[in-house]
Enzyme design. Structure first.
Site, PDB file in Angstrom:
ATOM      1  CE  LYS A 143       4.061  -7.249 -14.037  1.00  0.00           C
ATOM      2  NZ  LYS A 143       3.024  -8.203 -14.487  1.00  0.00           N
ATOM      3  CG  ASP A 158       8.649   5.826 -12.821  1.00  0.00           C
ATOM      4  OD1 ASP A 158       8.953   5.526 -11.650  1.00  0.00           O
ATOM      5  OD2 ASP A 158       9.495   6.124 -13.673  1.00  0.00           O
ATOM      6  CE  LYS A 199      -2.582 -11.151 -11.657  1.00  0.00           C
ATOM      7  NZ  LYS A 199      -2.083 -10.266 -12.706  1.00  0.00           N
ATOM      8  CG  ASN A 238      -4.874 -10.136 -24.955  1.00  0.00           C
ATOM      9  OD1 ASN A 238      -3.967  -9.448 -24.492  1.00  0.00           O
ATOM     10  ND2 ASN A 238      -5.877  -9.620 -25.619  1.00  0.00           N
ATOM     11  CG  HIS A 276      -1.946  -1.096   1.199  1.00  0.00           C
ATOM     12  ND1 HIS A 276      -1.715  -2.330   1.782  1.00  0.00           N
ATOM     13  CD2 HIS A 276      -3.180  -1.173   0.660  1.00  0.00           C
ATOM     14  CE1 HIS A 276      -2.780  -3.105   1.609  1.00  0.00           C
ATOM     15  NE2 HIS A 276      -3.676  -2.430   0.926  1.00  0.00           N
ATOM     16  CG  HIS A 277       4.511   1.508  -2.410  1.00  0.00           C
ATOM     17  ND1 HIS A 277       4.085   0.259  -2.827  1.00  0.00           N
ATOM     18  CD2 HIS A 277       5.018   2.124  -3.524  1.00  0.00           C
ATOM     19  CE1 HIS A 277       4.329   0.132  -4.119  1.00  0.00           C
ATOM     20  NE2 HIS A 277       4.887   1.234  -4.569  1.00  0.00           N
ATOM     21  CB  SER A 309      -4.688  -0.920 -16.405  1.00  0.00           C
ATOM     22  OG  SER A 309      -5.229  -2.097 -16.958  1.00  0.00           O
ATOM     23  CE  LYS A 347      -5.539  -1.154 -12.859  1.00  0.00           C
ATOM     24  NZ  LYS A 347      -6.115  -2.487 -13.147  1.00  0.00           N
TER      25      LYS A 347
END
Length: 472
Positions: free
Chosen positions: A92, A97, A104, A231, A62-63, A363, A68
């Site tokens: 990642k 950045d 996940k 994909n 949670h930095h 995203s 995501k």
């Protein structure tokens, strides 16, 4: 070094990079651990029978907020896998950045065994459970597609969240990878594969690295083998062929693999599979059946792209890999033991925590679009086109020469949403590689790009912990 689990491999990569950061042990431990995991069991009525579905959502760090990460539907989903994938997401995002913490999700089902109506029930119920525990929201945790899910499932998640929070004007930002008609962004479906292409291209443009591998500079003309035509694999292959001039000489899918050293048109291969249900009958190629499909990893080529699942190259087959450059399009396709063998053999690996960051990058663009309530390009496209048209007209007046209609259209074209998304993704992948490669060259004690990537990610996350006062 024996092969361990996916999570243990990620931990080993972290431990190998940590000494190169100079950070205190306590801070390193905080960065490494997964902050929270939500394990869920919920009932769903299917065909008149109640089934209890197992599911997870992990938030590694949670930095940065929100967290995501994708949601995968697979029979192989378990807590350890979800934690490993959430961990990779943190690193990642840091490398490229993108201001998210890693997360996940996973639902333990085989999605191909369920009807569309049943999948909708499962997806909406899973989303409801996440809402109840505040594990989803545009400022909390933002899911996305992963293995076994796509825009359809993301639309169901968005609709479910919106029904619980009708007052939230930013509700569309609760999930990304949505259909364009449901507040998605153009270019999202190809994003991971396109990002893989940009990353490979950037590595191939690095003369020192190519000299190390005995290859010429540039991506054009290089041979490529792709494991998995989902994909990510399909977009990597088509874009590499069409825009990079790469020769595709081998591919694999669930039914097996094919190989032709003279090259194959990847579009033709995919059309053949759509028409015949298999790639094994593709004319002119040597076929390997389902039992031998992992032979694709040992085909002779310049670039090998594992774009399927994790743990594909391990201590048992790493010694047989003939590629000079391995591009990890999938998450965790090379185990820690396999990576050690590849490094000893001088094979360069472009690591997953950098290379497949295209999905989360776009995203991020979608999330920004949802929060701004503005389509990219809407404000400036027409203005730019009018300016470019005036410039062209001035050039024609001054020179007395007329520009062709084709060139005129190309010059005055203003950026559409997909143009801006691709441009932003390209810039992100270029800067990401440059950051990793610069650290690799600055520290001779770092022997591979994966260690450099992990060290870079750890250092960036630590800066957030310290500057935001999260770390005492």
């Amino acid at each position: 070094m024996p092969d361990n689990s996916f999570l243990e491999s990620v931990g080993q990569y972290f431990d190998a990079a940590a000494p190169h950061t100079g950070l205190p042990e306590g801070l390193l431990k905080q960065i490494k651990v997964c902050n929270s995991v939500y394990q869920i069991y919920f009932p769903v009525k299917i065909d008149g029978e109640v089934r209890v579905i197992e599911a997870y959502r992990a938030q590694h760090s949670h930095h940065r907020s929100p967290t995501k990460g994708g949601i995968r539907y697979s029979n192989h989903v378990n807590q350890e896998e979800v934690v490993a994938l959430a961990t990779l997401m943190s690193y990642k995002c840091a490398i490229v950045d993108v201001p998210f913490g890693g997360a996940k999700g996973g639902v333990r089902i085989n999605p191909w065994e369920y009807s569309e109506a049943d999948l909708e029930k499962i997806t909406r119920r899973y989303t409801t459970e996440l809402i109840r525990r505040k594990f989803i929201g545009p400022a909390i945790d933002v899911p996305a597609p992963d293995y076994g899910t796509g825009p359809r499932e993301m639309a169901w998640i968005y609709d479910t969240y919106r029904s619980f929070h009708p007052e939230d004007i930013n509700a569309a930002g609760c999930v990304t990878g949505k259909p364009v008609s449901q507040n998605g962004v153009r270019g999202r479906s190809e994003a991971t594969g396109r990002g893989v292409f940009y990353g490979i291209r950037e590595a191939c443009n690095e003369k020192e690295l190519m000299d190390q591998l005995g290859l010429s500079v540039g991506i054009e003309g290089k041979t490529m083998v792709v494991q998995g035509l989902g994909n990510v694999g399909s977009h990597t292959a088509t874009i590499s062929q069409d825009e990079g001039g790469v020769k595709i000489i081998g591919v694999s899918e669930v039914e097996g693999a094919i190989y032709n050293p003279d090259g194959m048109d990847i579009h033709d291969v995919m059309r053949h599979r759509a028409e015949h249900g298999t790639i094994l009958t593709y004319p002119g190629a040597e076929a390997f059946d389902k039992e031998d499909r992992r032979a694709v990893l040992e085909f002779e080529c310049d670039i090998l792209v594992p774009a399927a699942l994790e743990n594909q190259i391990d201590e048992h087959n790493a010694g047989n890999v003939k590629a000079k450059l391995i591009a990890e399009a999938a998450n965790g396709p090379v185990t820690a033991a396999g990576a050690a063998i590849l490094a000893e053999r001088g094979i360069v690996v472009l690591p997953d925590i950098y290379l497949n960051a295209g999905g989360v990058t776009v995203s991020y663009f979608e999330w920004l679009k949802n929060l701004s309530h503005m389509r990219f390009g809407r404000l400036q496209k027409r203005f730019d086109e009018q300016n470019y048209r005036r410039i062209v007209e001035q050039i024609e007046t001054t020179t007395g020469k007329e520009i062709s209609d084709r060139d005129r259209r190309m010059i005055i074209h203003g950026a559409d949403e997909i143009d801006l998304v691709r441009s932003g993704l390209e810039e992100t992948m270029i800067l990401g590689f440059q950051g990793i490669y610069s650290l690799y060259r600055e520290k001779p004690e770092i022997k591979d790009l994966r260690t450099a990537a992990f060290a870079l990610a750890i250092s960036k996350i630590s800066n957030d912990y310290i500057s935001l006062g999260i770390w005492p």
